[in-house]
Design a protein around this motif. Structure first.
Motif, PDB file in Angstrom:
ATOM      1  N   ARG A  78      50.158   7.975  52.827  1.00 19.46           N
ATOM      2  CA  ARG A  78      50.242   8.978  53.885  1.00 19.46           C
ATOM      3  C   ARG A  78      51.565   8.849  54.633  1.00 19.46           C
ATOM      4  N   ASP A  79      51.994   7.608  54.885  1.00 19.03           N
ATOM      5  CA  ASP A  79      53.275   7.429  55.575  1.00 19.03           C
ATOM      6  C   ASP A  79      54.433   8.011  54.763  1.00 19.03           C
ATOM      7  N   LYS A  80      54.361   7.798  53.432  1.00 22.23           N
ATOM      8  CA  LYS A  80      55.428   8.323  52.563  1.00 22.23           C
ATOM      9  C   LYS A  80      55.478   9.840  52.617  1.00 22.23           C
ATOM     10  N   LEU A  81      54.334  10.460  52.541  1.00 20.56           N
ATOM     11  CA  LEU A  81      54.291  11.923  52.576  1.00 20.56           C
ATOM     12  C   LEU A  81      54.641  12.451  53.965  1.00 20.56           C
ATOM     13  N   GLU A  82      54.250  11.721  55.045  1.00 19.24           N
ATOM     14  CA  GLU A  82      54.612  12.136  56.401  1.00 19.24           C
ATOM     15  C   GLU A  82      56.138  12.188  56.558  1.00 19.24           C
ATOM     16  N   GLN A  83      56.811  11.214  55.985  1.00 24.81           N
ATOM     17  CA  GLN A  83      58.283  11.216  56.062  1.00 24.81           C
ATOM     18  C   GLN A  83      58.843  12.436  55.346  1.00 24.81           C
ATOM     19  N   MET A  84      58.255  12.790  54.217  1.00 23.87           N
ATOM     20  CA  MET A  84      58.761  13.928  53.443  1.00 23.87           C
ATOM     21  C   MET A  84      58.581  15.240  54.195  1.00 23.87           C
ATOM     22  N   ILE A  85      57.362  15.452  54.749  1.00 26.11           N
ATOM     23  CA  ILE A  85      57.119  16.764  55.367  1.00 26.11           C
ATOM     24  C   ILE A  85      57.831  16.898  56.707  1.00 26.11           C
ATOM     25  N   ARG A  86      58.314  15.760  57.276  1.00 28.17           N
ATOM     26  CA  ARG A  86      59.088  15.853  58.509  1.00 28.17           C
ATOM     27  C   ARG A  86      60.587  16.092  58.242  1.00 28.17           C
ATOM     28  N   THR A  87      61.002  15.988  56.980  1.00 29.17           N
ATOM     29  CA  THR A  87      62.417  16.228  56.628  1.00 29.17           C
ATOM     30  C   THR A  87      62.700  17.715  56.692  1.00 29.17           C
ATOM     31  N   PRO A  88      63.741  18.159  57.456  1.00 31.47           N
ATOM     32  CA  PRO A  88      64.008  19.597  57.629  1.00 31.47           C
ATOM     33  C   PRO A  88      64.247  20.320  56.317  1.00 31.47           C
ATOM     34  N   SER A  89      64.945  19.689  55.380  1.00 32.50           N
ATOM     35  CA  SER A  89      65.257  20.367  54.116  1.00 32.50           C
ATOM     36  C   SER A  89      64.014  20.618  53.291  1.00 32.50           C
ATOM     37  N   ILE A  90      62.982  19.770  53.461  1.00 36.55           N
ATOM     38  CA  ILE A  90      61.738  19.929  52.688  1.00 36.55           C
ATOM     39  C   ILE A  90      60.757  20.841  53.415  1.00 36.55           C
ATOM     40  N   GLN A  91      60.811  20.863  54.737  1.00 43.10           N
ATOM     41  CA  GLN A  91      59.850  21.664  55.510  1.00 43.10           C
ATOM     42  C   GLN A  91      59.890  23.137  55.135  1.00 43.10           C
ATOM     43  N   LYS A  92      61.120  23.660  54.850  1.00 42.28           N
ATOM     44  CA  LYS A  92      61.221  25.093  54.528  1.00 42.28           C
ATOM     45  C   LYS A  92      60.600  25.421  53.174  1.00 42.28           C
ATOM     46  N   MET A  93      60.415  24.371  52.348  1.00 42.65           N
ATOM     47  CA  MET A  93      59.808  24.604  51.045  1.00 42.65           C
ATOM     48  C   MET A  93      58.277  24.549  51.090  1.00 42.65           C
ATOM     49  N   LEU A  94      57.738  24.065  52.199  1.00 35.83           N
ATOM     50  CA  LEU A  94      56.293  23.880  52.303  1.00 35.83           C
ATOM     51  C   LEU A  94      55.607  25.105  52.890  1.00 35.83           C
ATOM     52  N   GLN A  95      54.432  25.399  52.370  1.00 33.57           N
ATOM     53  CA  GLN A  95      53.631  26.496  52.942  1.00 33.57           C
ATOM     54  C   GLN A  95      53.076  26.075  54.304  1.00 33.57           C
ATOM     55  N   ASP A  96      52.634  24.809  54.428  1.00 37.46           N
ATOM     56  CA  ASP A  96      52.150  24.232  55.683  1.00 37.46           C
ATOM     57  C   ASP A  96      52.614  22.785  55.729  1.00 37.46           C
ATOM     58  N   SER A  97      52.899  22.312  56.945  1.00 37.65           N
ATOM     59  CA  SER A  97      53.332  20.920  57.106  1.00 37.65           C
ATOM     60  C   SER A  97      52.097  20.012  57.266  1.00 37.65           C
ATOM     61  N   LEU A  98      51.405  19.842  56.152  1.00 35.32           N
ATOM     62  CA  LEU A  98      50.199  18.993  56.197  1.00 35.32           C
ATOM     63  C   LEU A  98      50.019  18.297  54.863  1.00 35.32           C
ATOM     64  N   ILE A  99      49.204  17.262  54.906  1.00 35.64           N
ATOM     65  CA  ILE A  99      48.889  16.481  53.709  1.00 35.64           C
ATOM     66  C   ILE A  99      47.435  16.761  53.354  1.00 35.64           C
ATOM     67  N   THR A 100      47.167  17.001  52.102  1.00 40.11           N
ATOM     68  CA  THR A 100      45.788  17.262  51.660  1.00 40.11           C
ATOM     69  C   THR A 100      45.494  16.434  50.423  1.00 40.11           C
ATOM     70  N   ILE A 101      44.250  16.557  49.937  1.00 45.29           N
ATOM     71  CA  ILE A 101      43.804  15.751  48.798  1.00 45.29           C
ATOM     72  C   ILE A 101      43.265  16.681  47.718  1.00 45.29           C
ATOM     73  N   ARG A 102      43.680  16.433  46.514  1.00 41.35           N
ATOM     74  CA  ARG A 102      43.170  17.143  45.349  1.00 41.35           C
ATOM     75  C   ARG A 102      42.862  16.115  44.259  1.00 41.35           C
ATOM     76  N   GLY A 103      41.593  16.064  43.872  1.00 44.25           N
ATOM     77  CA  GLY A 103      41.220  15.112  42.831  1.00 44.25           C
ATOM     78  C   GLY A 103      41.463  13.676  43.217  1.00 44.25           C
ATOM     79  N   ASP A 104      41.147  13.315  44.468  1.00 42.74           N
ATOM     80  CA  ASP A 104      41.320  11.949  44.990  1.00 42.74           C
ATOM     81  C   ASP A 104      42.791  11.523  45.018  1.00 42.74           C
ATOM     82  N   ARG A 105      43.741  12.497  44.999  1.00 43.93           N
ATOM     83  CA  ARG A 105      45.168  12.148  45.053  1.00 43.93           C
ATOM     84  C   ARG A 105      45.792  12.937  46.187  1.00 43.93           C
ATOM     85  N   TYR A 106      46.693  12.279  46.923  1.00 44.88           N
ATOM     86  CA  TYR A 106      47.364  12.913  48.045  1.00 44.88           C
ATOM     87  C   TYR A 106      48.429  13.887  47.529  1.00 44.88           C
ATOM     88  N   VAL A 107      48.408  15.138  48.060  1.00 48.82           N
ATOM     89  CA  VAL A 107      49.370  16.180  47.646  1.00 48.82           C
ATOM     90  C   VAL A 107      49.852  16.933  48.872  1.00 48.82           C
TER      91      VAL A 107
END
Length: 788
Positions: free
Chosen positions: A168-197
């Motif tokens: 979660r910490d690794k993904l939190e760092q990614m979604i807080r990066t300005p260059s990556i935020q514009k590529m995201l539909q929402d700035s949140l972390i979710t789970i699909r198939g027991d894996r963080y996405v």
């Protein structure tokens, strides 16, 4: 019992009502399958158990059934080796705990209020604390396996939480990066198939490495697992698999513990279900305001104010009926909608309830019988498909009843012989009733045929009954009147409704004289019954008033007893206080005497001894009633003369009057002391005997001997101080009575009392000499004193 009869009498509704009072699914299951029992001893035992549960319900407000579950299926699965789930294991632990609490509650109750059957039923309940503790140490109240279930599980979950935090910490760092935020539909972390996405817009798919696990319905959003967290997610997946394997091991271990105790726990569950069933019967009794019936196996039934349990208690008319003693067959007649069928169903249903171990809605003292079977032909069951008329359906049922009944059966027949020609129907009804009556069954039958009234009147063991009808209001009262046949009331009803009189007279003229006499007889019986009912009600009111007065009198008596006890307790307390004060004063007097004896070397002055005696007498509490006071006043009022024995009230001493003065005073000889005392302070004790003529005018009056004065004094058991005081008084009286020799009994003992008294005799002014008693006089236990 025939299921059709149970349905006819609506026994299934009693089952449903009973199930509402069960606290567990096991008890509910038993309530829904309850059956009447034809065995007398079993029924008595069932009713006793219900009575004990009713007592517990009344005294304690019920029994604790919390936590008890139906775990029979789980126990069966554990026996064959299936692994139980956490919720099943938790239910087993809760059931063990709830059963232990219930068992201890009933056994503790049994010690104070005997409930032997419930205590016996609670004995098989298992208190397997080991299994319960093992399950609860591994599974929490939410049926989740706790970390402390095993050291390995604690380690795995610790690593799992650490890895999840890193991902979660690794993904939190990614979604807080300005260059990556514009590529995201929402700035949140979710789970699909027991894996963080993370949710990535479709157009930026090429900018992300990693794996696509899902996409939105519109396809605009992709859920991508970045390459940076793939290794962490793999680690999480591996740890979760380890966690599942460890949980499986724990469940297998716990299931094994349950399997070892499965047979014991199964017996416990059955016992818990039986107890819940018993307390459900007590709950139904409370709701119906029912009472314990007196059971018998001799075919005797006596209902006192019996009520149909499915009808509104406020509207139902109580039923009083007796069957099986002087008569075994009751034939009930009366108009339609008068309550005949309800009376039949009430008798049948209450009999079924009593045979099922249930209380019945009737007054205390009602008696019920255990029948081997109950048969009922009630209602119209005509069938077009089977081409059965009303008469045919009734006759088919009755034929099956005739085949199965025994002398210990109860037969209920509604509208006997109906649906065919009246003359043939009445003949068949009489024949069937006679046949059943000869078998010895208990029968209650309803009919409209007047011929059956005459049959019941003439046949021994058969009695008429009717449903009361109020001609004034043209409505039934629904009261069953045993002993009085019913009237048609057709003419009375027609007259009140306004039928022309010529038609009524013509109709009456066509009625046979025999029928008229029967109607007149029935009317007379009804009038006599009404009179006797009124007298009975009056007698009951008088009895109730007498009971009320008796209770009031008993209450007043109890209040009087309480008041008397309080007064006695108060008087006793006051007496104790007075005695304590007297003892305190006596102790002070004794100390004073000892001090005087020490100071004056035993030669205590007589007036000092008299003063000490007076203080002792005054210290003693006087408990004289008013009669004593009046007698004392009367004695004071009597004339006192010279030589009379008197008591000086203020001193408490007795003496003799030596001289009477004219100024309201008298000279009194108290021992060797003479003193003047006011006449009002004197109390007459005894008259002086005839005195000898005086030799000289100046001679003093000498007291003659008093027959009550003894020549011996018994001091055994006294201490030295008490003995000296009593001896001094005794020697004074002996001297005044002119005795030359007296005996003082002091016993042998240790010799302390004898030595002290002889030392006292040596110094006493009235003692000439003293010696120990000779043989025949008491020996060393007696001192013989010779007076001057």
């Amino acid at each position: 019992m025939n299921p059709k009869v149970l349905t006819t009498l609506e026994y299934h509704k009693i089952r449903a009502r009973l199930a509402e009072f069960a606290a567990t699914s096991i008890g509910k299951e038993r309530a829904e399958s309850i059956e009447p029992c034809p065995d007398f001893e079993t029924v008595k035992r069932l009713l006793q158990a219900t009575d004990e549960a009713f007592k517990v319900d009344r005294l304690k407000g019920g029994a604790p059934f919390g936590g008890i579950r139906d775990v029979r299926k789980a126990l069966s699965r554990a026996r064959i080796g299936s692994t139980l789930g956490p919720s099943e294991l938790l239910d087993i632990a809760l059931t063990i705990g709830g059963g232990r609490k219930l068992k201890r509650f009933l056994l503790a109750m049994h010690e104070n209020e005997p409930i032997p059957l419930l205590a016996e039923a609670a004995e098989p309940i298992s208190e397997n604390r080991d299994v319960e503790d093992k399950i609860k140490s591994c599974i929490d109240d939410a049926a989740e396996i706790v970390d402390s279930a095993s050291p390995e599980l604690a380690r795995i979950r610790h690593e799992l939480r650490t890895s999840e935090s890193r991902a979660r910490d690794k993904l939190e760092q990614m979604i807080r990066t300005p260059s990556i935020q514009k590529m995201l539909q929402d700035s949140l972390i979710t789970i699909r198939g027991d894996r963080y996405v993370i949710p990535v817009k479709q157009e930026y798919r090429s900018h992300f490495g990693g794996m696509i696990h899902d996409q939105s319905a519109s396809g605009a959003t992709l859920f991508i697992e970045p390459e940076a967290v793939v290794a962490l997610n793999n680690k999480l997946r591996e740890l979760k698999m380890q966690e599942e394997r460890e949980i499986e091991k724990i469940l297998i271990m716990l299931t094994g513990c349950v399997a070892e105790a499965a047979d014991e726990l199964a017996v416990s569950v059955e016992a818990l279900g039986e107890l819940d069933f018993v307390f459900a019967r007590a709950g139904l009794a409370r709701a119906l305001k029912a009472t314990l019936p007196i059971m018998n196996d001799r075919g005797f039934l006596k209902l006192k104010k019996g009520r149909h349990p499915l009808l509104n208690p406020a509207a139902v008319v109580p039923l009083d009926v007796e069957l099986g003693n002087q008569f075994s067959t009751i034939i009930v007649t009366g108009p339609n909608t008068g309550g005949k069928t309800v009376s039949l169903k009430t008798i049948g249903l209450l009999s079924l309830m009593a045979m099922s171990g249930l209380f019945i809605p009737a007054e205390e003292g009602s008696q019920m019988c255990v029948f081997d079977a109950i048969y009922a032909d009630i209602g119209d069951e005509q069938s077009i498909e089977q081409n059965l008329s009303t008469f045919s359906s009734h006759l088919t049922n009755i034929i099956s009843i005739l085949k199965g009944m025994t002398p210990k059966s109860l037969v209920l027949l509604d509208e006997l012989g109906a649906g065919t020609d009246p003359s043939e129907g009445s003949a068949l009804a009489i024949a069937m009733l006679e046949y059943i009556h000869q078998i010895g069954c208990r029968i209650v039958a309803t009919t409209h045929y007047s011929e059956l009234k005459a049959y019941a009147f003439e046949r021994k063991g058969v009695i008429n009954a009717s449903m009361e009808f109020d001609v004034q209001t043209l409505s039934p009262t629904y009261r069953l009147l045993v002993g009085v046949p019913g009237r048609s009331n057709a003419f009375a009803i027609a007259e009140r409704l306004g039928l022309p009189r010529p038609i009524l007279e013509m109709a009456r003229g066509r009625v046979d004289e025999d029928d008229k006499r029967v109607e007149t007889m029935i009317a007379s019986l009804e009038a006599n019954r009404a009179t006797s009912e009124a007298e009975r009600r009056k007698a009951e009111q008088q009895r109730a008033e007498a009971e009320r007065l008796r209770a009031q009198l008993e209450e007043e008596r109890e209040k009087f007893r309480e008041q008397r006890d309080k007064l006695l307790a108060k008087a006793e307390q006051e007496a104790k206080s007075a005695v304590a004060n007297a003892r305190k004063e006596a102790d002070e007097v004794i100390r004073e005497l000892r001090r005087l004896a020490m100071e004056e070397r035993g030669a205590v002055k007589e007036h000092k001894l008299i003063e000490a005696k007076r203080r002792l007498d005054q210290a003693a509490p006087e408990l004289r009633d008013k009669r004593d006071a009046s007698r004392a006043s009367a004695k004071k009022a009597e004339a006192i003369g010279v030589g009379d024995e008197v008591r000086v009230v203020s001193l408490g001493q007795k003496g003799h009057v030596v001289e009477m003065a004219g100024d309201g005073e008298a000279t009194v000889q108290l021992g060797i002391l003479k003193m003047k005392v006011g006449k009002s302070d004197l109390e007459l004790v005894g008259r002086a005997p005839a005195a000898k003529p005086a030799q000289t005018a100046s001679a003093s009056v000498k007291r003659s001997r008093d027959e009550n004065v003894r020549t011996e004094l018994d001091l055994r058991g006294s201490n030295l101080e008490e003995a000296i005081i009593e001896t001094d008084r005794f020697l004074d009286e002996s001297f005044l009575n002119g005795f030359g020799q007296v005996y003082v009994i002091h016993g042998k003992g240790t010799g302390v009392l004898r030595a002290g008294l002889q030392d006292y005799f040596r110094r006493h002014k009235h003692v000439k000499s003293y010696r120990l008693g000779n043989y025949g006089e008491g020996g060393a236990g007696v001192t013989v004193v010779e007076l001057k």
